[in-house]
Structure formats: C-alpha cells, structure tokens
Write an enzyme that holds these catalytic residues in place. Structure first.
Site, mmCIF file in Angstrom:
data_model
loop_
_atom_site.group_PDB
_atom_site.id
_atom_site.type_symbol
_atom_site.label_atom_id
_atom_site.label_comp_id
_atom_site.label_asym_id
_atom_site.label_seq_id
_atom_site.Cartn_x
_atom_site.Cartn_y
_atom_site.Cartn_z
ATOM 1 N N CYS A 81 3.205 -5.796 16.427
ATOM 2 C CA CYS A 81 2.633 -4.849 17.385
ATOM 3 C C CYS A 81 1.128 -5.108 17.506
ATOM 4 O O CYS A 81 0.452 -5.357 16.502
ATOM 5 C CB CYS A 81 2.890 -3.410 16.942
ATOM 6 S SG CYS A 81 4.645 -3.068 16.726
ATOM 7 N N CYS A 126 3.318 8.327 1.530
ATOM 8 C CA CYS A 126 3.573 7.329 2.575
ATOM 9 C C CYS A 126 3.833 5.996 1.873
ATOM 10 O O CYS A 126 2.989 5.521 1.119
ATOM 11 C CB CYS A 126 2.336 7.256 3.474
ATOM 12 S SG CYS A 126 2.399 5.936 4.668
ATOM 13 N N GLY A 174 5.272 -2.465 6.807
ATOM 14 C CA GLY A 174 6.622 -2.953 7.067
ATOM 15 C C GLY A 174 7.424 -2.131 8.045
ATOM 16 O O GLY A 174 7.112 -0.987 8.343
ATOM 17 N N SER A 221 7.891 4.875 16.593
ATOM 18 C CA SER A 221 6.580 4.426 17.086
ATOM 19 C C SER A 221 6.746 4.199 18.565
ATOM 20 O O SER A 221 7.331 3.205 18.984
ATOM 21 C CB SER A 221 6.186 3.111 16.397
ATOM 22 O OG SER A 221 5.773 3.370 15.099
ATOM 23 N N CYS A 234 -1.662 -3.174 15.356
ATOM 24 C CA CYS A 234 -1.384 -2.907 13.939
ATOM 25 C C CYS A 234 -1.839 -4.040 13.027
ATOM 26 O O CYS A 234 -1.521 -5.205 13.261
ATOM 27 C CB CYS A 234 0.110 -2.672 13.760
ATOM 28 S SG CYS A 234 0.610 -2.476 12.050
ATOM 29 N N CYS A 270 4.854 -7.495 7.994
ATOM 30 C CA CYS A 270 5.829 -7.037 8.991
ATOM 31 C C CYS A 270 5.909 -8.103 10.064
ATOM 32 O O CYS A 270 4.905 -8.730 10.398
ATOM 33 C CB CYS A 270 5.378 -5.713 9.604
ATOM 34 S SG CYS A 270 6.506 -5.078 10.871
ATOM 35 N N SER A 318 10.256 5.789 9.720
ATOM 36 C CA SER A 318 9.546 5.510 10.969
ATOM 37 C C SER A 318 9.892 4.092 11.408
ATOM 38 O O SER A 318 9.809 3.147 10.626
ATOM 39 C CB SER A 318 8.036 5.633 10.737
ATOM 40 O OG SER A 318 7.336 5.244 11.892
ATOM 41 N N GLU A 378 0.829 -1.200 0.000
ATOM 42 C CA GLU A 378 0.000 0.000 0.000
ATOM 43 C C GLU A 378 0.864 1.250 0.000
ATOM 44 O O GLU A 378 1.952 1.255 0.561
ATOM 45 C CB GLU A 378 -0.856 0.028 1.271
ATOM 46 C CG GLU A 378 -1.720 -1.190 1.426
ATOM 47 C CD GLU A 378 -2.458 -1.213 2.762
ATOM 48 O OE1 GLU A 378 -3.149 -2.184 3.015
ATOM 49 O OE2 GLU A 378 -2.320 -0.250 3.529
ATOM 50 N N CYS A 420 -2.103 1.452 8.122
ATOM 51 C CA CYS A 420 -1.289 0.516 7.352
ATOM 52 C C CYS A 420 -1.838 -0.895 7.419
ATOM 53 O O CYS A 420 -2.241 -1.377 8.464
ATOM 54 C CB CYS A 420 0.163 0.585 7.778
ATOM 55 S SG CYS A 420 0.500 0.053 9.446
HETATM 56 N N1 SAH Z 1 6.938 -0.141 11.119
HETATM 57 C C1 SAH Z 1 7.154 1.233 11.219
HETATM 58 C C2 SAH Z 1 6.494 2.031 10.124
HETATM 59 C C3 SAH Z 1 5.137 1.597 9.667
HETATM 60 S S1 SAH Z 1 3.839 1.769 10.826
HETATM 61 C C4 SAH Z 1 6.751 1.739 12.573
HETATM 62 O O1 SAH Z 1 6.131 1.002 13.329
HETATM 63 O O2 SAH Z 1 7.091 2.869 12.881
HETATM 64 C C5 SAH Z 1 3.483 3.491 10.662
HETATM 65 C C6 SAH Z 1 2.770 4.075 11.859
HETATM 66 O O3 SAH Z 1 1.393 3.626 11.890
HETATM 67 C C7 SAH Z 1 3.405 3.671 13.182
HETATM 68 O O4 SAH Z 1 3.579 4.777 14.036
HETATM 69 C C8 SAH Z 1 2.369 2.742 13.733
HETATM 70 O O5 SAH Z 1 2.473 2.671 15.111
HETATM 71 C C9 SAH Z 1 1.078 3.353 13.232
HETATM 72 N N2 SAH Z 1 -0.085 2.472 13.335
HETATM 73 C C10 SAH Z 1 -0.133 1.134 13.255
HETATM 74 N N3 SAH Z 1 -1.390 0.682 13.435
HETATM 75 C C11 SAH Z 1 -2.158 1.768 13.660
HETATM 76 C C12 SAH Z 1 -3.546 1.964 13.954
HETATM 77 N N4 SAH Z 1 -4.381 0.940 14.026
HETATM 78 N N5 SAH Z 1 -3.975 3.239 14.131
HETATM 79 C C13 SAH Z 1 -3.129 4.295 14.048
HETATM 80 N N6 SAH Z 1 -1.830 4.165 13.775
HETATM 81 C C14 SAH Z 1 -1.337 2.915 13.597
HETATM 82 FE FE1 SF4 Z 2 5.269 -3.463 11.991
HETATM 83 FE FE2 SF4 Z 2 5.141 -0.816 12.429
HETATM 84 FE FE3 SF4 Z 2 2.914 -2.347 12.401
HETATM 85 FE FE4 SF4 Z 2 4.634 -2.579 14.425
HETATM 86 S S1 SF4 Z 2 3.439 -0.742 13.894
HETATM 87 S S2 SF4 Z 2 3.667 -4.292 13.312
HETATM 88 S S3 SF4 Z 2 6.578 -2.291 13.381
HETATM 89 S S4 SF4 Z 2 4.273 -1.979 10.690
#
Ligand code: SAH
Ligand code: SF4
Length: 361
Positions: free
Chosen positions: A114, A103, A158, A212, A117, A110, A190, A90, A331
C-alpha cells in the site's frame, strides 16, 4: 533438528505429544494452562519430574526479546521485539481507563504494498508462526505485571489474512475458554481486503473485523492499495455483507485521511453510498507521515467536514489519532528507524531476506 517453540503447540498437539510420551491426556491440559498463564519454565508446572525433564529437553522455552521499549507521552508503549532469527516486529501496548489494548504484528514486513504504509515498503520477509503471534500477548502481560491485555488489534506489521493458517491458529487459542479467554468481539483482525480469507475467517473464528478502506473509488483504491485490483469494492462489499457481525458497531472501516487525496466531500458522499446496507463504523485516521513520502495528513477543517457529513447520516466516524506518534507508532516506522540509527539502509533490514522468502514458499 531444532526444538519446536513451545508456544506453537495447540492443546491438540500437546495431547498427542503427551500421549506419545506415555502420559494421560489430562496432563496436556495442565501444560497448556500453565503456558497460557505465562509460566515459561516447565520446572514450575505441577507435573511429574520425568515429564518436566522431557519437556525441557524437547522444546524451545524462550520468548522473543524486547529490543527497544519506547514510552509515549499519551501513555502507550511501543516495543520492538527481536525474533529468534534476529528479525524485528513491532507491538504497541495502549492502556486506557476501561481496557488494555495490544496492537500486534502478524508478519515480518508485508507484501500488499500500500502506497501510504511504511511496512509495505519492506516487502514480505516472512510469516510469523502462531506462537510468535501469541508471544506478543504473553510479553505484554509480563510488562503489565498486575493487569492483563483485554483487547487485541491486528494492526501492527503485516497483513493477517495473508498469513491465514497461523493467524487462525493463534485466534483460536486467544478466544478459547481453555486458552487465553479473550472475547471474540475484543479481538479485531484488520485487513486490506483479501476477500476469500474474509469469508473463511467468518467460518473459522468470527472475530471482529476492520477493513483498511481509505477511498470509495475503485481506480484510486487500486493505485493506493494494489489488492483492490484483485478484489474491487463491489466484491469487498459482498464479503462484508456476508460476514457474521460481532459487535454493536458491526465492521470498522479504517480511513487514513490524506491531504488532497481522499479527504473531499465527494469521497465522503461515495463512502456513504458504499456503507448503505452495511453495519459499519468509520475510523478517521489522519495520515502518520513518514520521512521521504510526499503524502501529508488531511487538514483539520477537511477532517471535520468529512466527519460531520458521515455523522449526519448516522454513520459513527470518530477521529483516531495513531497512538504513540512521538515514538513512531505507525506500523513499520520503528523497525525502519531502528535500523537507520544503526546506519543500515532500511531496504537491507533483513539481510537473509531471499533465503527466508524461499523457505516460506
Ligand atoms: N495489513 C492490515 C493490518 C496492518 S495495517 C491492514 O492493512 O489492515 C494497520 C492500519 O494502519 C491499517 O488501517 C493501515 O491502513 C494503517 N496505516 C498504514 N500506514 C499508515 C500511516 N502512514 N498512517 C496512518 N495509518 C496507517
Ligand atoms: Fe500491508 Fe496493511 Fe501496510 Fe497495506 S496497510 S502494506 S496491507 S500492513
């Protein structure tokens, strides 16, 4: 053997290749410039006919295709791109008055897992190559027609620092004055907090950094973000103190606000303590909820209290709503939705997952 993807080539690799064909190094520079201008057909390069033919035969001159294009009411457009092996990534294009932000994704899926996510639920399918990372910018520039992407954020699918080599290769081309000429402070990586790679990134190509963050308490962070078990908050802070700060705001801490989880004043206080001595700004992002998850976004009043506490202590803390919420911009959401529409279990999104994982080891 399959032909190499033309965007995976650096200027150095073009130079070597061109020399091996019996041509001068300056031709490599021309080829590289044409490519980064977005020209995808060697017939349009101003080079010799013979070399055009060899180029056409030797490389794969295609870009990933746009599978789905969803325009949001907020002006952003979300794209689902189909890679050469049928996997999806995406990207989100977010034009505003003074900039065009893109973006982008760095991996298919990934593995950081987390809890909040959607991408994390997929596991890691495979790393993107540097060419696949760059192709997102070229596709976006094609979409924009008259304008060009000015800012890049690695906040798509990712963990960029888990694909360090290819991401750095792409970052060098993005920021190279002979490459895409983007300024280093307009490119933001990020990361969930891979400490050794943060240090290495600072040495290789010191672009802007976003972390993050999501909670200032180790135990809670480890349960939300398993990476914290390996690199806890004190270790992360040391890495941030040593990172070469690029912008006037320093490093960005992304803080997804989850109702009754990390949105209390106790959290805000501990966050201020963590930020002491650092040049940081905090982006407060109300959780983008996804189906099947019990987590909800923080209430507006808690968000406001949290924000005020930080700002009163001179920490800039804007609230950032995920752009394109109405088109599943968080994401991983669109990739999963697309497959649901097709009637496929999201866990089976990428059928040849195991074989790909083997081949990336
Ligand atoms: N893996 C990297 C970059 C991709 S995630 C990272 O974790 O930084 C990009 C951002 O989207 C991160 O700050 C992540 O915490 C956030 N994110 C993930 N799931 C989300 C959600 N459900 N709502 C809002 N932000 C989210
Ligand atoms: Fe991966 Fe970033 Fe999502 Fe965590 S928040 S699972 S590091 S994409």
């Amino acid at each position: 053997m399959e032909r190499p993807f033309y965007l995976d080539m650096t200027l150095d690799s073009w130079t070597q290749w061109v020399k091996a064909q019996g041509f001068g190094a300056f031709v490599a520079k021309q080829i590289f410039e044409w490519i980064l201008k977005g020209v995808q057909d060697p017939q349009r390069f101003n080079i010799s006919k013979d070399l055009k033919k060899i180029l056409v035969d030797s490389f794969l001159w295609v870009l990933p295709t746009i599978d789905t294009r969803l325009k949001s009411s907020d002006g952003s457009t979300k794209y689902l791109l189909k890679l050469f092996d049928g996997k999806f990534i995406e990207m989100v294009l977010m034009p505003s008055m003074d900039r065009v932000t893109l973006c982008i994704s760095s991996q298919v899926g990934c593995r950081m897992n987390c809890s909040f996510c959607q991408t994390g639920k997929m596991g890691l399918m495979r790393n993107l190559t540097s060419g696949e990372i760059l192709s997102q910018i070229l596709i976006a520039n094609q979409e924009l027609q008259d304008a060009k992407v000015t800012n890049i954020v690695f906040m798509g699918m990712g963990e960029p620092l888990d694909n360090f080599h290819e991401v750095v290769k792409a970052l060098k081309i993005m920021t190279d004055p002979q490459g895409l000429q983007l300024s280093k402070h307009k490119v933001t990586v990020s990361t969930s907090g891979l400490v050794p790679e943060i240090a290495a990134l600072g040495k290789e190509v010191a672009v802007s950094l976003a972390i993050s963050f999501h909670t200032p308490f180790d135990e809670e962070r480890s349960s939300m973000m398993p990476v914290n078990k390996t690199y806890p908050l004190d270790v992360l802070k040391k890495a941030l103190l040593e990172y070469p700060v690029q912008t006037r705001h320093g490093i960005t801490l992304e803080y997804v606000m989850i109702k009754d989880k990390n949105d209390s004043l106790r959290h805000a206080k501990a966050l201020v303590k963590f930020a002491h001595g650092l040049k940081v700004k905090v982006n407060l992002i109300p959780l983008n909820p996804h189906p099947g998850s019990p987590m909800e976004p923080a209430l507006a009043e808690n968000l406001a209290t949290f924000q005020a506490y930080l700002e009163e202590r001179s920490i800039s803390a804007p609230v950032r709503y995920s752009r394109g919420q109405d088109v599943s911009a968080a994401c991983g959401q669109l990739a999963v939705k697309r497959k649901n529409e097709l009637g496929v279990d999201p866990r089976l999104l990428w059928r040849d997952r195991r074989s790909v994982e083997r081949s990336t080891k």
